[in-house]
Design an enzyme around this catalytic site. Structure first.
Site, PDB file in Angstrom:
ATOM      1  N   LYS A  22       0.828  -1.204   0.000  1.00 17.41           N
ATOM      2  CA  LYS A  22       0.000   0.000   0.000  1.00 17.41           C
ATOM      3  C   LYS A  22       0.863   1.255   0.000  1.00 17.41           C
ATOM      4  O   LYS A  22       0.632   2.211  -0.760  1.00 17.41           O
ATOM      5  CB  LYS A  22      -0.911  -0.033   1.224  1.00 17.41           C
ATOM      6  N   GLY A 131      -7.777  -5.799   3.443  1.00 13.87           N
ATOM      7  CA  GLY A 131      -8.717  -6.029   4.526  1.00 13.87           C
ATOM      8  C   GLY A 131      -8.209  -6.969   5.599  1.00 13.87           C
ATOM      9  O   GLY A 131      -8.906  -7.258   6.560  1.00 13.87           O
ATOM     10  N   THR A 135      -7.505  -0.400   9.712  1.00 17.69           N
ATOM     11  CA  THR A 135      -7.401   0.999   9.309  1.00 17.69           C
ATOM     12  C   THR A 135      -8.064   1.857  10.386  1.00 17.69           C
ATOM     13  O   THR A 135      -9.122   1.494  10.920  1.00 17.69           O
ATOM     14  CB  THR A 135      -8.100   1.226   7.957  1.00 17.69           C
ATOM     15  N   GLN A 182      -1.546   9.114   6.593  1.00 14.24           N
ATOM     16  CA  GLN A 182      -1.929   9.954   5.451  1.00 14.24           C
ATOM     17  C   GLN A 182      -2.948  11.005   5.896  1.00 14.24           C
ATOM     18  O   GLN A 182      -3.885  10.701   6.644  1.00 14.24           O
ATOM     19  CB  GLN A 182      -2.533   9.072   4.354  1.00 14.24           C
ATOM     20  N   GLU A 296      -9.239   3.247  -4.440  1.00 14.93           N
ATOM     21  CA  GLU A 296     -10.120   3.991  -3.542  1.00 14.93           C
ATOM     22  C   GLU A 296      -9.916   5.474  -3.827  1.00 14.93           C
ATOM     23  O   GLU A 296      -8.776   5.960  -3.872  1.00 14.93           O
ATOM     24  CB  GLU A 296      -9.803   3.670  -2.076  1.00 14.93           C
ATOM     25  N   GLN A 308      -5.910   4.961  -2.286  1.00 15.63           N
ATOM     26  CA  GLN A 308      -5.224   3.674  -2.399  1.00 15.63           C
ATOM     27  C   GLN A 308      -5.314   3.200  -3.840  1.00 15.63           C
ATOM     28  O   GLN A 308      -6.262   3.540  -4.552  1.00 15.63           O
ATOM     29  CB  GLN A 308      -5.871   2.592  -1.520  1.00 15.63           C
ATOM     30  N   HIS A 843     -14.194 -37.999 -22.732  1.00 12.93           N
ATOM     31  CA  HIS A 843     -13.892 -39.315 -22.171  1.00 12.93           C
ATOM     32  C   HIS A 843     -14.913 -39.791 -21.152  1.00 12.93           C
ATOM     33  O   HIS A 843     -15.457 -40.890 -21.265  1.00 12.93           O
ATOM     34  CB  HIS A 843     -12.495 -39.296 -21.539  1.00 12.93           C
TER      35      HIS A 843
END
Length: 886
Positions: A22, A131, A135, A182, A296, A308, A843
């Site tokens: 990430k 996930g 977060t 961030q 995202e 992201q 077959h």
């Protein structure tokens, strides 16, 4: 000096080992002009390593975790909880705190931040850890940031993260965690964008989810979203959701759920033009990373921010094409009942084997075959360019896989295809001249019938050609030998088409005519139709099954051998028989069997898979099942009984027809068709037998060349050659050097390919066409497939995915991903058959009819949806499987 913190300005994708997937992707995008990424920084994996360094308690808990398997859920939860608790209480070293404090002050003390985990194995093309870690949003102040950094580190050991690593083969000690800090953006609207449609797989369609507030609500699945699908700058489809709830950031930190204003609940969250702009931005990001992306995004103050971006790992790979037209690719593996990935040498052999698409040089690989995800796909587009091809080929391919046939029909009706292909070409005279002799032979076989001895004549032709091909290959060595193999491979299919193809065409056509006319002229012909295919004379695969039954009869008399087989290992399988009572007699019998059929294997179209002669333990499951479920000689008795039943079925059909209107004529027609059918069905397996014998000769020759390369220290071991194409092998022999790093890279890719589920048909844009159509009169909840052998049976499902470990009891229903000749020994025991791949003339279907057992093939996900031991019902006329009970 270790660097514990890096700003986005100092990060690109080369830093993945330091800042995780990430973090690397965000740093990469932060430095791309025209893409707006909120400012931030990463706490590196070096900080995590320093955090856990010399921690004895943590190390002991990791030791316990490494002993866990996926079955130890309770223990995993307990250990995971202890590790998280331990890490959340562990002090962060002062030097890490100091670096975080310094960069936080530089980025902005007054801002709020999103704090996200970034694992070193995350957001990779081959695996998504999305996930798996936690977060935290809208975090303010240095102390809170440090607390949540530690929470992120601890989240590396959530139950879901631990289980995911175990399932995907990642060592817990090899996955390190970085943390992304961030700056928070407080958007009006946010969402997720896939630069390829995640449902259909189409690489030309961008799929956008959008809703109000923070995107976290969408990611976690607690709110509804508007869906926009964009192609070529146009919204081609949209679905506006009822958006009742959104998540917003609080002024003092944290988040809150709030009701959406009433007037906005059913309104578009973004206008169509905004969706188009987003799609263009997504395609720019995809182009930058070189693969489809899961992005995202959010919009604040009329600016699109990227939060992201990671590769979409769920898409099936698509071959590259260098023209603009839409191509249709169909799976060779489904048609050949072998959907496992194939190693590069096997791919190269099969592409060279195809005689068409060679551009004048028969030694080259065919451009009509393309590799994707380790499987081979045939580009069938040129066939569908012809009007007659659209009309006839879907029905023809349905004999191998009904759903591929449906996919061809669906594709042929698409507007895009019709525009590029027009009304359809007419077949030119030269092509008609090539096809006409084949059609005339089929017509002749049906109308005039041949005298007896078809299988004997075909046997003689094949044996003679095998000897010729062996001599040709072994007269040469080195580059000359490999080039001779390349020259020989494309001659095999024309040989069988010329010498055996008309008989197979006759069998296919007469079988369909018999079924059609029986249904038209009579009621309730199920019993007769089940009988007419039983015990065909001269079928090499049936004869192989009988021969293995003879081996089982010998083993049956020696209990010590039976016990030995239950634990026998590959390396000393044969030599181990020497010390067991009856072992020498059994060994002689097995060697005799392998001398005749040792070139066979499961998935035998792949030259690289072990043959029975190389690994006889593959036969143990079939032998023991036969020993335990049959009595001596029963397999021979059953076959003779099948001949009697086939004769009775033929006589019954003819006799019943005589009592209908114009019965004399109908009976005469039916008798003619039945005689023709029974005469030719014995050679159905001969083409595969011929090809597999040639492949075995080729494999031995290539391995001889590989041994020379090992002796010269060019390759590490002989089977390294399996990871090279034929042209690459020639280059290695010529240059006397091999790039072993490429071999290792391909081996790693192959591990990922094993996990993929190949589609039956897909376009060059990646769109998967399932070919599934709504069928009538199917019970609710039933699994739908193709009906290939009539009859209704209930029994216990025996799910077998690996023939080497196969144990089938008499009367159980065999559920398998596919069956090829290697599975034949199990059929005398089976009460019915369900496979994930196959069609009317593949077959499993043919052998099921020969043994008179109901069969449904082409049932997607059958080996997963049906649990081993469940009671199921299969209907071989309507084509469904119903799970009755556990």
């Amino acid at each position: 000096m270790q660097q514990y913190v890096l700003p986005f300005t100092a990060i690109d994708r080369s830093k993945i080992a330091v800042v995780g997937g990430k973090g690397a992707n965000l740093g990469e995008l932060f430095n791309v002009p025209g893409i707006f990424v909120p400012e931030g920084f990463c706490i590196t994996t070096e900080a995590y390593k320093r955090f856990i360094a010399s921690n004895e308690a943590f190390n002991e808990m990791l030791n316990s975790l490494e002993r866990m398997t996926i079955d130890n859920i309770d223990a995993i939860e307990t250990i995971g909880s202890k590790i998280r608790s331990h890490l959340e209480k562990l002090a962060i070293p002062q030097e890490i705190k100091a670096e975080v404090s310094e960069i936080w002050e530089h980025t902005g003390k007054h801002f709020f931040y999103a704090i996200r985990s970034s694992a070193t194995a995350e957001d990779l093309p081959g695996a998504s850890f999305a996930g798996q870690q936690d977060t935290y949003l809208n975090i303010s102040g240095l102390d809170e940031i440090l607390i949540h950094i530690r929470k992120c580190w601890a989240s590396l050991f959530t139950d879901r993260a631990i289980i995911y690593r175990i399932q995907n083969g990642f060592n817990h000690r090899d996955v390190y965690l970085a943390v992304v800090v961030q700056r928070m953006i407080f958007p009006e609207v946010a969402g997720i964008m896939f630069t390829a449609d995640p449902v259909s797989g189409n690489r030309k369609v961008v799929s956008i989810d959008a809703s109000y507030g923070l995107g976290e609500a969408l990611v976690s699945g607690i709110v509804s979203a508007d869906l926009y699908r964009v192609r070529d700058g146009t919204v081609i489809n949209k679905k506006i959701a009822e958006k009742k709830i959104a998540i917003y950031g609080l002024e003092d930190g944290g988040t809150i759920k709030r009701a959406v204003a009433k007037e906005k609940v059913n309104r578009q969250s973004i206008e169509d033009q905004v969706a188009v702009v987003l799609a263009e931005l997504g395609q720019k990001i995809e182009q930058h990373f070189g693969c489809p992306q899961d992005i995202e995004w959010c919009i604040a103050d009329d600016t699109v921010f990227i939060l992201q971006s990671r590769p979409i790992t769920t898409l099936y790979p698509v071959p590259r094409f260098f023209d603009e037209r839409l191509h249709l690719l169909i799976s060779l593996g489904h048609a050949q009942m072998m959907t496992n990935p194939i190693k590069p040498l096997g791919i190269s052999i099969l592409k060279t084997f195809m005689p068409l698409g060679k551009n004048g040089n028969q030694r080259t690989e065919s451009n009509l075959m393309a590799e994707a995800g380790g499987r081979l796909y045939i580009d069938i587009t040129k066939v569908l360019d012809y009007k007659l091809g659209r009309k006839l080929f879907p029905g023809l391919i349905s004999n191998a896989d009904e759903f591929i046939g449906n996919a061809l029909r669906e594709f042929s009706s698409w507007k895009t295809f019709k525009i590029q292909s027009g009304p359809g070409k007419k077949i030119e005279l030269p092509l008609i001249a090539k096809i006409a002799p084949f059609i005339m032979k089929v017509f002749k076989n049906i109308v005039f019938k041949e005298s007896k001895g078809i299988t004997e004549r075909v046997d003689d032709l094949i044996d003679k050609q095998i000897r010729v091909n062996r001599d040709i290959i072994y007269q040469k060595v080195g580059i000359d030998r490999v080039q001779q193999i390349q020259q020989l491979l494309p001659t095999m299919l024309p040989f069988v088409l010329k010498n055996v193809g008309p008989y197979i065409g006759t069998g296919l056509l007469t079988y369909r005519l018999i079924n059609k006319l029986a249904g038209l002229w009579l009621n309730d012909t199920e019993q007769e139709l089940r009988g007419i295919s039983k015990a065909p004379v001269g079928n090499v695969t049936s004869e192989m099954g009988l021969a293995l039954g003879d081996v089982a009869d010998i083993i049956r008399g020696y209990p010590s051998v039976i016990e030995y087989l239950k634990t026998a290992a590959d390396a000393e399988f044969m030599t181990g028989l020497d010390g067991v009572e009856g072992g020498n007699k059994v060994k002689t019998s097995l060697n005799s069997f392998l001398a005749q059929y040792g070139m066979r294997a499961t998935g035998e179209i792949d030259i690289t898979v072990p043959r029975w002669r190389e690994d006889p333990t593959q036969l143990i499951g079939s032998i023991l099942s036969n020993v335990e479920s049959n009595s001596a000689g029963m397999h021979r008795t059953q076959f003779l009984q099948g001949e009697v039943e086939a004769k009775k079925a033929v006589e019954s059909l003819i006799r019943r027809l005589q009592y209908t209107r114009f019965g004399f004529i109908k009976a005469k027609i039916m008798k003619h068709l039945l005689v023709a059918y029974r005469q030719v069905i014995g050679v159905r397996e001969h083409p595969k037998f011929f090809i597999v014998q040639n492949f075995d000769i080729i494999k031995k020759a290539i391995l001889e060349e590989a041994e020379y390369l090992v002796a010269a220290k060019i390759l590490e071991k002989a089977d390294d050659v399996f990871w090279l194409s034929l042209d690459e092998l020639i280059e290695v022999i010529n240059s006397k050097k091999a790039d072993l790093s490429i071999i290792k890279k391909r081996q790693e890719e192959f591990k990922q390919y094993i996990k993929l589920s190949p589609p039956r048909a897909m376009t060059s844009e990646g769109e998967i066409i399932t070919g599934l159509q709504q069928q009538q009169d199917i019970p609710e909840g039933a699994l739908v497939g193709s009906p290939v052998s009539v009859g209704l049976v209930e029994g216990r499902a025996r799910v077998i995915t690996n023939l080497a470990n196969a144990r089938l009891n008499k009367g159980e229903i065999l559920v398998a991903p596919f069956t090829d000749p290697g599975w034949t020994p199990l059929f005398p025991l089976a009460g019915g058959l369900v496979t994930e791949a196959g069609g009317l003339m593949t077959h499993g279907a043919v052998v099921a009819r020969e043994y008179g057992i109901p069969a449904v093939v082409g049932v997607d996900g059958a080996t997963v949806k049906i649990k081993d031991g469940e009671m199921i019902r299969i209907d071989g006329r309507k084509g469904y499987v119903k799970i009755l009970s556990e």
